[in-house]
Design a protein around this motif. Sequence first.
Motif, short mmCIF file in Angstrom:
data_model
loop_
_atom_site.label_atom_id
_atom_site.label_comp_id
_atom_site.label_asym_id
_atom_site.label_seq_id
_atom_site.Cartn_x
_atom_site.Cartn_y
_atom_site.Cartn_z
N VAL A 44 -56.55 -69.82 -17.44
CA VAL A 44 -56.05 -68.62 -18.11
C VAL A 44 -54.63 -68.32 -17.62
O VAL A 44 -54.36 -68.38 -16.43
CB VAL A 44 -56.97 -67.41 -17.85
N VAL A 45 -53.74 -67.99 -18.55
CA VAL A 45 -52.38 -67.59 -18.23
C VAL A 45 -52.14 -66.18 -18.74
O VAL A 45 -52.39 -65.88 -19.91
CB VAL A 45 -51.34 -68.56 -18.85
N GLN A 46 -51.67 -65.32 -17.86
CA GLN A 46 -51.30 -63.96 -18.26
C GLN A 46 -49.91 -63.99 -18.88
O GLN A 46 -48.92 -64.36 -18.24
CB GLN A 46 -51.30 -63.04 -17.04
N SER A 47 -49.82 -63.61 -20.15
CA SER A 47 -48.53 -63.57 -20.85
C SER A 47 -48.21 -62.12 -21.23
O SER A 47 -49.00 -61.21 -20.97
CB SER A 47 -48.58 -64.44 -22.11
N ARG A 48 -47.08 -61.93 -21.86
CA ARG A 48 -46.70 -60.58 -22.28
C ARG A 48 -47.64 -60.02 -23.33
O ARG A 48 -47.84 -58.81 -23.44
CB ARG A 48 -45.26 -60.60 -22.82
N LYS A 51 -53.89 -62.40 -22.42
CA LYS A 51 -54.34 -63.56 -21.64
C LYS A 51 -54.62 -64.71 -22.59
O LYS A 51 -55.34 -64.56 -23.57
CB LYS A 51 -55.57 -63.21 -20.81
N GLU A 52 -54.05 -65.88 -22.25
CA GLU A 52 -54.15 -67.06 -23.09
C GLU A 52 -54.92 -68.16 -22.37
O GLU A 52 -54.97 -68.20 -21.14
CB GLU A 52 -52.75 -67.58 -23.43
N ILE A 53 -55.49 -69.08 -23.14
CA ILE A 53 -56.14 -70.26 -22.57
C ILE A 53 -55.19 -71.45 -22.70
O ILE A 53 -54.67 -71.73 -23.78
CB ILE A 53 -57.47 -70.59 -23.28
N TRP A 54 -54.95 -72.12 -21.58
CA TRP A 54 -54.10 -73.31 -21.55
C TRP A 54 -54.93 -74.51 -21.11
O TRP A 54 -56.01 -74.37 -20.51
CB TRP A 54 -52.93 -73.12 -20.59
N MET A 77 -60.47 -65.40 -21.97
CA MET A 77 -60.71 -65.67 -20.56
C MET A 77 -61.93 -66.55 -20.37
O MET A 77 -62.65 -66.89 -21.30
CB MET A 77 -60.91 -64.35 -19.81
N LEU A 78 -62.14 -66.94 -19.11
CA LEU A 78 -63.32 -67.67 -18.65
C LEU A 78 -63.62 -68.92 -19.47
O LEU A 78 -64.69 -69.07 -20.05
CB LEU A 78 -64.55 -66.74 -18.65
N ARG A 138 -50.32 -77.31 -22.19
CA ARG A 138 -50.15 -76.74 -23.53
C ARG A 138 -51.06 -75.54 -23.72
O ARG A 138 -52.17 -75.50 -23.18
CB ARG A 138 -50.43 -77.78 -24.60
N ARG A 139 -50.60 -74.59 -24.50
CA ARG A 139 -51.37 -73.40 -24.85
C ARG A 139 -52.33 -73.78 -25.98
O ARG A 139 -51.92 -74.35 -26.98
CB ARG A 139 -50.42 -72.29 -25.29
#
Length: 397
Positions: free
Chosen positions: A142-146, A149-152, A172-173, A162-163
């Motif tokens: 998981v990446v916290q973006s503006r 939360k995104e999965i990469w 998440m998770l 890559r996203r």
Amino acid sequence: YVELKSVGKKMSIAIEDITAGKTEYGVVDIISNDLEFSGLFDVFSGSFTPGISKEFDFTRQDKVTAEMNGIETVVKASISVKENQMTAVCYCWDVISAKKIFDKTYKEKISGQRNLAHSISEDIIQYLTGRLASMNSKIAFVVQSRSGKEIWCSDYDGGNPRRIISQGSISMLPKFSASGESVYYTTYKDGNPDLFKYDFKTSKSVPAITYQGINIACSFSQDGKYFIAALSKTGDTELYLCSVSGKIIKRLTFSTGIDIGASFAPNSREFVFVSNRSGNPNLFIMDIDGGNLRRITSGGYNDSPCWSPVGDKIVYSKKTGNIFDIYVFDVTTFEEKRLTYSAGSNENPYYSPDGRHIIFSSNRRGVWEIYVMPQDGSEQIPVKGLPKNSTTPVWSR
């Protein structure tokens, strides 16, 4: 060679690029990094292999040079590209006997050069040690973006990041399916924490479980037919055995309080999970039929267990004070060992497919990053090339 590995001695190996003219497209560098990462080899490549010939043969001079430098195995690779196709021809020799161990040709689209290199690494490891390796495995996190939360996803070594999920919400998770062809994740994009399934082939997500309340995928069985989900549809968060389509087969836990964070044993007949039924969150093991319940931790706040693919250990995080550290529990001896010390908070550990490494998230450098370490806790290093503010990593099989 297998005997050498059993006593902890690394095998010295030279990898020589004999590509005529142009660069070898980074393939030999990837192979070298793979073999170093495995912990089984001391690798000599590039400028560290002076005197190894560029011929596709194991010459008398090659043998003399290798023996002088204590090299036990020599690998030569030639890379060629035609249109969109990459071809690698790879030969491997034992230095002492001067006998060829294997030769093989690999083909891949040029965009898949990392897959090609990882496949060569897997074969080298298997031929020389008898071990199955998973250098083509992936990690998801998981990446916290503006925007949320995104999965990469990336290769195990951080290459090709890559996203895959960006919905302007909280996703998440992530959990890989047993085949690695899909990722299950929990998303708030529709307001409720629903479970969705992302397919790598189609690059599309579809709903898996959408009961009112929490819907989380915890762990997949070895055969890929089932997974354990944590659902709060009855009020308490309980564990359920589900088919890969999301259909509930049976409820597994019936306690008052929260049961969550399950991880299958490699035999798929038992699992470890987190429960606060005894007060603080502790780890319990239960058979898949609901029997033979036993607690394996006491004291502290215990979370995020992952059962080793080898079957002998369970890694998890334990909170002491305001931070978490990584611990491992030996299923055979019932001993607990701490792996991280005085280095920020360390959370969400997860085993590599062969059980030799552990990936986890840490904020020891002031920002959340993905780290990796051997299973004994030594040489804890950040995974290169990944975004900052990354957490909750998982590894495909």
